[in-house]
Write a protein that holds these residues in place. Structure first.
Motif, PDB file in Angstrom:
ATOM      1  N   PHE A  58       0.520  -8.357   3.477  1.00  0.00           N
ATOM      2  CA  PHE A  58       1.761  -7.638   3.168  1.00  0.00           C
ATOM      3  C   PHE A  58       1.575  -6.669   2.002  1.00  0.00           C
ATOM      4  CE2 PHE A  58       4.087 -10.603   5.911  1.00  0.00           C
ATOM      5  CZ  PHE A  58       4.918  -9.692   6.537  1.00  0.00           C
ATOM      6  N   ILE A  78      -0.181  -3.679   3.341  1.00  0.00           N
ATOM      7  CA  ILE A  78       0.708  -2.818   4.136  1.00  0.00           C
ATOM      8  C   ILE A  78       1.348  -1.782   3.213  1.00  0.00           C
ATOM      9  CG2 ILE A  78       2.960  -2.775   5.285  1.00  0.00           C
ATOM     10  CD1 ILE A  78       2.170  -5.294   6.773  1.00  0.00           C
ATOM     11  N   ILE A  87      -0.491  -9.372  11.314  1.00  0.00           N
ATOM     12  CA  ILE A  87       0.535  -9.029  10.328  1.00  0.00           C
ATOM     13  C   ILE A  87       0.555  -7.528  10.029  1.00  0.00           C
ATOM     14  CG2 ILE A  87       1.237  -9.362   7.918  1.00  0.00           C
ATOM     15  CD1 ILE A  87      -0.090 -12.207   8.298  1.00  0.00           C
ATOM     16  N   MET A  88      -0.609  -6.924   9.911  1.00  0.00           N
ATOM     17  CA  MET A  88      -0.642  -5.541   9.443  1.00  0.00           C
ATOM     18  C   MET A  88      -0.422  -4.514  10.551  1.00  0.00           C
ATOM     19  SD  MET A  88      -3.724  -5.841   6.701  1.00  0.00           S
ATOM     20  CE  MET A  88      -3.692  -4.156   6.145  1.00  0.00           C
ATOM     21  N   THR A  89      -0.876  -4.797  11.752  1.00  0.00           N
ATOM     22  CA  THR A  89      -0.765  -3.784  12.820  1.00  0.00           C
ATOM     23  C   THR A  89      -0.206  -4.334  14.122  1.00  0.00           C
ATOM     24  OG1 THR A  89      -2.994  -4.267  13.581  1.00  0.00           O
ATOM     25  CG2 THR A  89      -2.777  -2.524  11.928  1.00  0.00           C
ATOM     26  N   ASN A 129       4.952   2.346   9.217  1.00  0.00           N
ATOM     27  CA  ASN A 129       4.158   1.238   9.740  1.00  0.00           C
ATOM     28  C   ASN A 129       4.959   0.608  10.866  1.00  0.00           C
ATOM     29  OD1 ASN A 129       3.315  -1.429  10.204  1.00  0.00           O
ATOM     30  ND2 ASN A 129       2.336  -1.521   8.226  1.00  0.00           N
ATOM     31  N   VAL A 142       4.809  -2.244  12.215  1.00  0.00           N
ATOM     32  CA  VAL A 142       5.134  -3.663  12.063  1.00  0.00           C
ATOM     33  C   VAL A 142       6.377  -3.851  11.187  1.00  0.00           C
ATOM     34  CG1 VAL A 142       4.294  -5.869  11.174  1.00  0.00           C
ATOM     35  CG2 VAL A 142       2.759  -4.367  12.417  1.00  0.00           C
ATOM     36  N   THR A 143       6.470  -3.064  10.120  1.00  0.00           N
ATOM     37  CA  THR A 143       7.592  -3.280   9.194  1.00  0.00           C
ATOM     38  C   THR A 143       8.731  -2.288   9.428  1.00  0.00           C
ATOM     39  OG1 THR A 143       6.489  -1.872   7.584  1.00  0.00           O
ATOM     40  CG2 THR A 143       6.152  -4.242   7.364  1.00  0.00           C
TER      41      THR A 143
END
Lengths: 315, 435
Positions: free
Chosen positions: A143, A146, A255-257, B250, B252-253
């Motif tokens: 996280f 990111i 989590i990142m992509t 991004n 994902v977020t």
């Protein structure tokens, strides 16, 4: 004591008592104690490691959606692997990740270990600080990264901007998503290799370097002919564990992509997880797991073959 | 003080520890307890489910035991519980997964229980909720919330720009919406629109254009049909060509709610389930019907329901499960849910409990009742996770401008068609099993 009572048995005399045969080695008191201590680990290994491997072998031969009764599939699940583009793409992404991240991690780990081995004061503090990324849980690290990778406001592109470089949109770029993931993984895992290398470096006898110095050997030659051979067992250990770990990369990519953009960062373990637990295709997921297992075994076996020539054991 | 431990005493201690561990592992809910499983990701949600628990105990006179799991991990935990036979008597299900579970025999149909219970009135549930909760002409679950996608708008921002506020009841046309979004965009500073770059949000535009993800008989992908292509191109253009959306940082977020809450986005596509979060905004906002395409304003209607696992077979256990399910979806329980502002309840008789703000919250019930605009139950397949994964791989790349819409759809269609055929096979197998 076992004394034969048959007619053909040799007669023993009081003056020459029979010599008591020692119990077999596996029945000795020490051996039993050892087994007792090994037992918890052995039970754990059989239940949680060997058991699932055998179960995966069985499940790979079934059609099983978790909820209905499984049906026999034979080798059909393995045959499905060939025409499945996502499987090959995931395997390719995993190989790319491994081929780049493992050498990079080893280079960074070795460089830092060599630096720390130069008589740095309060080495324990530096060692602990550099080990922190490895000790931190991947979810938290992912996280943070990111945010570091955010195209316009992130630290990575801000630093690149100081040098006049217009950084990419790292995690959504076709080209840069995987390198971004690799960079984060190298940062996360170099601490482990560094500690192993540092221990290896500190075990090298100093007199070898002193003799080389007396002979007028250059630092590079000392590194090549003393450090590297003496460090080769540690190097071999780190390479083997890093390759295995890289083939199992999962959490940071998830989590990142989330495997994107497209399937650029979809790794094999991520695909196996989705097949088994999101698509309810347990048989196919098990077949994929076994193929991954076979890949890892083959690569590790190849590494062990090479180590006979390249790894130097002092004893 | 040092103590010498003999091998025997070590084994004895180990044995005692083992017994204690086994006893700890075997402690489950008390016999006859009303056990139910639900996702819960915040303290506010937990409070609602605690109130549900008290209501159940008061109504049924048995202990309520709720297993609460964060929403992201809920499906996996539920799967493992269903497989291991440790699932609760009643389990909550997201509507998109009901066909998946029903086709695989994970949950039991409820029609026999409904028919044998004259007190239970299925008619009191919105038609879309009933549609979402069914599979293969059988009812597999009873809804607890249901809602259409609506358009949130930042009233303060529109007023500041001198833009007249949109109609509270009449959906605007796509062309008007696009012009408005462009007018309200100041690149890098202020944006006209935000939505999630995913099929869940795209599908509302597709329905409004008269298209769908799959053909009517679910035998093939329909994303390549002109209606769906028109909708996809319209939304992607808002991102890539018109640039009226906040840039994607991004995938994902990426969160449309988070973009909207910044206060610099005029319109956000979302469901009334976000009302509870949008109430924290530091600006005035409201909701309006979804913009109308060629097929009118017919955005997706989503919902969640309670179901009974197949492992709950007969006798007192099934009796308690049915009573519990009825209680959890009763007007009284859904009043608790709605008053907490979680989402629009699935029952008509509990609808009024979902109170404003925003001022125009009443349109949610009006849309569901067919009084204004309209809605389209979220059509899904029995392998929706796979369909969603496939679309989740390739569609976001169109939002990033990495591939064009036709390129993405052409690449997706053959693989989607395979999934549609697998879906039909699963339906056939489920039908045969039933027979």
């Amino acid at each position: 004591m076992a004394i034969s009572t048959t007619d053909t048995a040799p007669v023993t005399t009081a003056s020459a008592p029979a010599k008591q045969a020692p119990p077999p080695r596996w029945r000795s008191r020490e051996a039993l104690t050892a087994w007792l201590f090994i037992l918890p680990s052995l039970i754990g290994f059989l239940i949680f490691t060997a058991g699932p491997v055998v179960a995966a072998g069985v499940i790979s031969l079934l059609n099983w959606n978790l909820f209905s009764a499984p049906t026999w599939a034979g080798l059909h699940n393995f045959a499905r692997l060939g025409p499945d583009p996502t499987f090959w793409s995931a395997l390719g992404s995993t190989a790319y990740f491994t081929l780049v991240s493992v050498p990079l991690t080893i280079l960074v780990s070795l460089a830092l270990a060599l630096l720390l081995n130069q008589g740095v004061k309060r080495i324990a503090i530096f060692r602990s600080l550099l080990l922190l990324p490895y000790a931190t849980i991947t979810v938290a690290v992912a996280f943070v990264w990111i945010w570091l990778y955010i195209p316009h406001d992130g630290l990575v592109n801000a630093v690149l901007g100081w040098f006049g470089i217009n950084g990419p949109a790292w995690l959504i770029s076709d080209t840069w998503a995987m390198p971004a993931l690799i960079l984060m993984s190298v940062w996360k895992s170099f601490g482990f290799g560094m500690v192993v290398f540092l221990a290896g470096l500190q075990a090298i006898p100093q007199q070898l370097y002193e003799s080389a110095r007396v002979d007028g050997t250059s630092p590079w030659k000392s590194f090549r002919h003393i450090t590297l051979p003496m460090l080769s067992p540690a190097l071999f250990f780190v390479i083997v564990t890093s390759v295995i770990g890289s083939f199992q990369v999962f959490d940071q990519a998830l989590i990142m992509t989330n495997g994107g953009p497209g399937t650029r960062t979809t790794t094999l373990v991520m695909y196996i997880y989705r097949t088994g637990f999101e698509n309810y295709d347990q048989g196919y997921a098990a077949a994929q797991s076994l193929v991954l297992f076979a890949f890892i075994i083959l690569i590790t076996a190849a590494q062990f073959m090479f180590q006979r020539k390249l790894v130097h054991y002092d004893n | 003080m040092s103590t010498n431990l003999t091998r025997r005493s070590v084994l004895q201690l180990g044995g005692l520890a083992g017994i204690a561990f086994a006893a700890g592992c075997s402690s489950g809910p008390p016999a006859g307890a009303a056990t139910w499983a639900m996702w819960s990701s915040s303290a506010a949600e937990k409070k609602v489910w605690e109130d549900f628990g008290k209501y159940v105990e008061q109504q049924l006179g048995v202990k309520s035991v709720a297993t609460l799991t964060p929403s992201s991990g809920y499906p996996t935990k539920l799967d493992l519980q269903l497989v291991s036979g440790t699932a609760s008597l009643v389990t909550a299900l997201n509507g998109t997964l009901i066909p998946t579970y029903a086709a695989r025999g994970a949950h039991r149909p409820l029609d026999d229980l409904i028919a044998a219970d004259p007190d239970f009135k299925l008619d009191d549930f919105y038609e879309t909720s009933r549609k979402i909760s069914g599979f293969n002409n059988k009812t597999y679950a009873i809804g607890f919330d249901v809602a259409p996608t609506v358009m949130y708008y930042n009233k303060d921002l529109l007023k500041k720009q001198g833009v007249p506020l949109p109609s509270r009841t009449e959906p605007m046309s796509w062309a008007t919406f696009r012009d408005l979004a462009k007018q309200l965009t100041k690149p890098g500073e202020q944006y006209g629109f935000t939505c999630a770059p995913a099929i869940d949000d795209l599908v509302s535009w597709i329905y409004c254009a008269g298209g769908n993800v799959m053909s009517a008989d679910a035998s093939r992908s329909a994303l390549g049909d002109p209606e769906a292509m028109e909708a996809l191109q319209f939304v992607i253009d808002l991102f890539v060509k018109d640039k009226v959306t906040p840039p994607i940082k991004n995938l994902v977020t990426e969160s449309s709610l988070s973009n909207f809450m910044q206060g610099n986005v005029a319109f956000m596509q979302n469901g009334p389930w976000q009302v509870v979060n949008a109430r924290k905004a530091k600006f005035d906002w409201d909701i309006i019907p979804f913009p109308a395409g060629a097929n009118g304003s017919t955005p997706r209607v989503s919902g969640s329901s309670f179901a009974i696992p197949s492992g709950v077979r007969e006798g007192a256990e099934l009796d308690l499960a049915w009573k519990l399910l009825k209680t959890l979806t009763s007007t009284g329980a859904l009043d608790i849910y709605a008053k907490a502002g979680r989402n629009n309840p699935a029952r008509l008789s509990a609808g009024s409990a979902f109170q404003p703000p925003p001022d125009n919250l009443g349109i949610v019930q009006d849309i569901l009742a067919g009084k204004i605009a309209g809605g389209h139950a979220f059509d899904v397949t029995t392998n929706w996770n796979q369909v969603k994964q496939l679309l989740g791989q390739d569609l976001p790349r169109t939002f990033l401008g990495q591939v064009s819409v036709p390129e993405a759809i052409n690449g997706l269609t053959p693989r989607l068609d395979v999934l549609m055929r697998q879906h039909l096979d699963t339906v056939r197998q489920a039908t045969a099993r039933k027979g």
